[in-house]
Design a protein around this motif. Structure first.
Motif, PDB file in Angstrom:
ATOM      1  N   HIS A 186       0.833  -0.993   0.091  1.00 46.15           N
ATOM      2  CA  HIS A 186      -0.145   0.014  -0.023  1.00 46.15           C
ATOM      3  C   HIS A 186       0.911   1.161   0.035  1.00 46.15           C
ATOM      4  N   ARG A 187       0.676   2.031  -0.617  1.00 50.83           N
ATOM      5  CA  ARG A 187       1.541   2.968  -0.859  1.00 50.83           C
ATOM      6  C   ARG A 187       1.361   4.151   0.239  1.00 50.83           C
ATOM      7  N   SER A 241       5.253  -4.884  -2.724  1.00 58.64           N
ATOM      8  CA  SER A 241       4.489  -4.112  -1.489  1.00 58.64           C
ATOM      9  C   SER A 241       5.475  -2.949  -0.786  1.00 58.64           C
ATOM     10  N   GLN A 299       6.265  -0.080  -3.098  1.00 53.41           N
ATOM     11  CA  GLN A 299       5.177   0.815  -3.110  1.00 53.41           C
ATOM     12  C   GLN A 299       5.237   1.950  -1.961  1.00 53.41           C
ATOM     13  N   ALA A 312       2.249  -2.512 -11.914  1.00 52.93           N
ATOM     14  CA  ALA A 312       1.683  -1.042 -11.823  1.00 52.93           C
ATOM     15  C   ALA A 312       2.783  -0.224 -11.207  1.00 52.93           C
ATOM     16  N   GLY A 369       1.628   1.941 -13.871  1.00 49.40           N
ATOM     17  CA  GLY A 369       0.672   2.707 -13.449  1.00 49.40           C
ATOM     18  C   GLY A 369      -0.587   1.699 -13.004  1.00 49.40           C
ATOM     19  N   GLU A 370      -1.463   2.059 -12.000  1.00 57.36           N
ATOM     20  CA  GLU A 370      -2.567   1.445 -11.653  1.00 57.36           C
ATOM     21  C   GLU A 370      -3.556   0.890 -12.861  1.00 57.36           C
ATOM     22  N   LYS A 371      -3.530   1.604 -14.050  1.00 57.52           N
ATOM     23  CA  LYS A 371      -4.607   1.219 -15.029  1.00 57.52           C
ATOM     24  C   LYS A 371      -3.983   0.508 -16.125  1.00 57.52           C
ATOM     25  N   TRP A 372      -2.691   0.001 -15.946  1.00 61.10           N
ATOM     26  CA  TRP A 372      -2.186  -0.902 -16.987  1.00 61.10           C
ATOM     27  C   TRP A 372      -2.659  -1.759 -17.605  1.00 61.10           C
ATOM     28  N   THR A 428       0.366  -7.755  -2.850  1.00 59.40           N
ATOM     29  CA  THR A 428       0.360  -7.122  -4.076  1.00 59.40           C
ATOM     30  C   THR A 428       0.930  -7.973  -5.043  1.00 59.40           C
ATOM     31  N   GLY A 453      -1.620 -10.123  -7.668  1.00 59.74           N
ATOM     32  CA  GLY A 453      -1.351  -9.618  -8.988  1.00 59.74           C
ATOM     33  C   GLY A 453      -0.736 -10.906  -9.919  1.00 59.74           C
TER      34      GLY A 453
END
Length: 409
Positions: free
Chosen positions: A3-4, A119, A122, A144, A148-151, A198, A202
């Motif tokens: 979690h960033r 993780s 991040q 990501a 990025g998160e929308k990759w 993560t 993933g």
């Protein structure tokens, strides 16, 4: 691999560098001092040096140490002596974030190798980016981190210009494993398990996407806690599912006991995982691991002609722990930083400029050299251009190469 938390860190711009005592080593310091060198450059290392994943972390630290020793012995950057500063993140984000702050505060640190876990990365990326401090991970595979998160939807945006990695991503590793299990191993029914972190979640997701696209059947899905060691409930579900393989997204401390408990219950099917499983420690935890499978980034270091010197140098250095899965990638990560420093020094009449950190970031983006693991260079996202992977199978108590290849989407 996780979690960033964003932490604003203010630091002084690097000026002239002074010698500092730092680094955690084995029995001796790395390399030999450069004759007349007046500048010390520190390469930070962040990895789990204690705890369940310390076998991988110590291999990372030692391999960076070896790169530093070799750079100093060869006077790779005239006028510069390299040292390492190794910090233990225990494979957890909070200590990793604290380590990032500590490394940023040390003005001699011009680059960091690590971390192991996505993780943890991040929690560190924003800190390093704010400080213009380059970070090269030999092990992170979470997509990501660089795209990025929308990759997954096709929108790829690099979040941090200071982040690089020599390990390929789970966008490649998961589908590569899926193709092997379905096409080569002829496993049409898979029970999917992940550890909810993560990296593990993933990896399992990218595996599932490719496996079902190929026509494979996911006959069950479960999530575990990475600290769990009693998997009796899941073993019962796998046994009744009719699965002919288990795919596990996670790391060897849980994967080993999970596979062993499956075998003890008479579920004689292979467990397959990713690079977080492909460790000698997995086999130590599971004496019935014969036939289990794992993917790992790149080709087998032991079979690469380019790695022969690394292997012999590592043995000669007398490290107490093996270089493990990420040794060659850690050496190459450190060497990328060293080459970045070399380019910056050469462009500034043999001295480090006042804005050395930002210039090293730019220089690392442009590096290209023949490393331990093959050609080392980075694309526009900071990802390695090396997309090769290997499937390993446990045979006679060791991981043996089953097949290797380059993934093409």
């Amino acid at each position: 691999m996780r979690h960033r938390s964003l932490l604003v860190v203010s630091i002084a711009v690097i000026g002239a560098l002074t010698v500092s005592a730092c680094g955690s080593r084995d029995d001796k310091k790395g390399g030999s001092d450069n004759a007349g060198s007046g500048t010390t450059v520190v390469i930070g290392v962040d990895a789990p040096l204690t705890g369940d994943l310390s076998a991988l972390g110590l291999g990372i630290k030692n391999s960076v140490d070896l790169a530093v020793r070799n750079a100093n012995t060869a006077n790779e950057v005239p006028g510069v002596k390299f040292e390492i500063k190794a910090l233990d993140d225990t494979a957890k984000p909070a200590p990793g974030q604290q380590n990032a702050t500590q490394l940023v505060a040390d003005k001699n640190v011009l680059g960091v190798v690590g971390p192991l876990n996505s993780s943890v990365a991040q929690s560190m990326q924003q800190i390093f980016n704010d400080a213009n401090l380059v970070e090269v991970s030999p092990a992170n595979t979470g997509v990501a981190l660089s795209q990025g998160e929308k990759w997954a939807s096709g929108t790829k945006v690099r979040p941090f210009k200071t982040y690089f990695r020599t390990a390929t991503t789970d966008a490649v590793q998961g589908p590569f494993a899926a193709r092997y299990l379905y096409n080569d191993a002829k496993k049409a029914k898979v029970f999917l398990i992940d550890d909810q972190k993560t990296y593990g979640a993933g990896l399992a997701a990218t595996f599932k996407g490719e496996y079902t696209k190929l026509g494979g059947n996911i006959v069950g899905e479960e999530h575990v806690n990475p600290d769990d060691r009693d998997f009796s409930a899941i073993v019962t579900k796998v046994k009744s599912s009719g699965a002919d393989a288990v795919y596990y997204g996670g790391e060897y401390p849980a994967a080993g006991p999970l596979s062993l408990q499956l075998k003890n219950a008479g579920v004689d099917i292979p467990l397959m995982g990713g690079d977080g499983v492909q460790s000698a420690e997995f086999i130590k935890l599971n004496p019935k691991s014969q036939g289990d499978l794992a993917t790992a980034v790149g080709l087998s270091v032991e079979k690469l002609p380019s790695a022969s010197k690394f292997i012999s140098d590592y043995a000669a250095a007398g490290f107490k722990d093996p270089y493990e899965t990420y040794g060659g990638y850690s050496y190459d990560s450190a060497w990328a930083i060293i080459q970045g420093v070399k380019a910056v020094v050469a462009a500034n009449n043999g001295k480090l400029p006042g804005d050395a950190r930002s210039k090293v970031v730019d220089a690392v983006q442009k590096v290209s050299f023949d490393g331990v693991t093959g050609k080392v260079s980075f694309d526009e996202f900071g990802d390695t251009t090396n997309k090769q992977l290997t499937v390993y199978k446990v045979q006679d108590g060791k991981w043996a190469v089953e097949s290797s290849g380059t993934f093409t989407g």
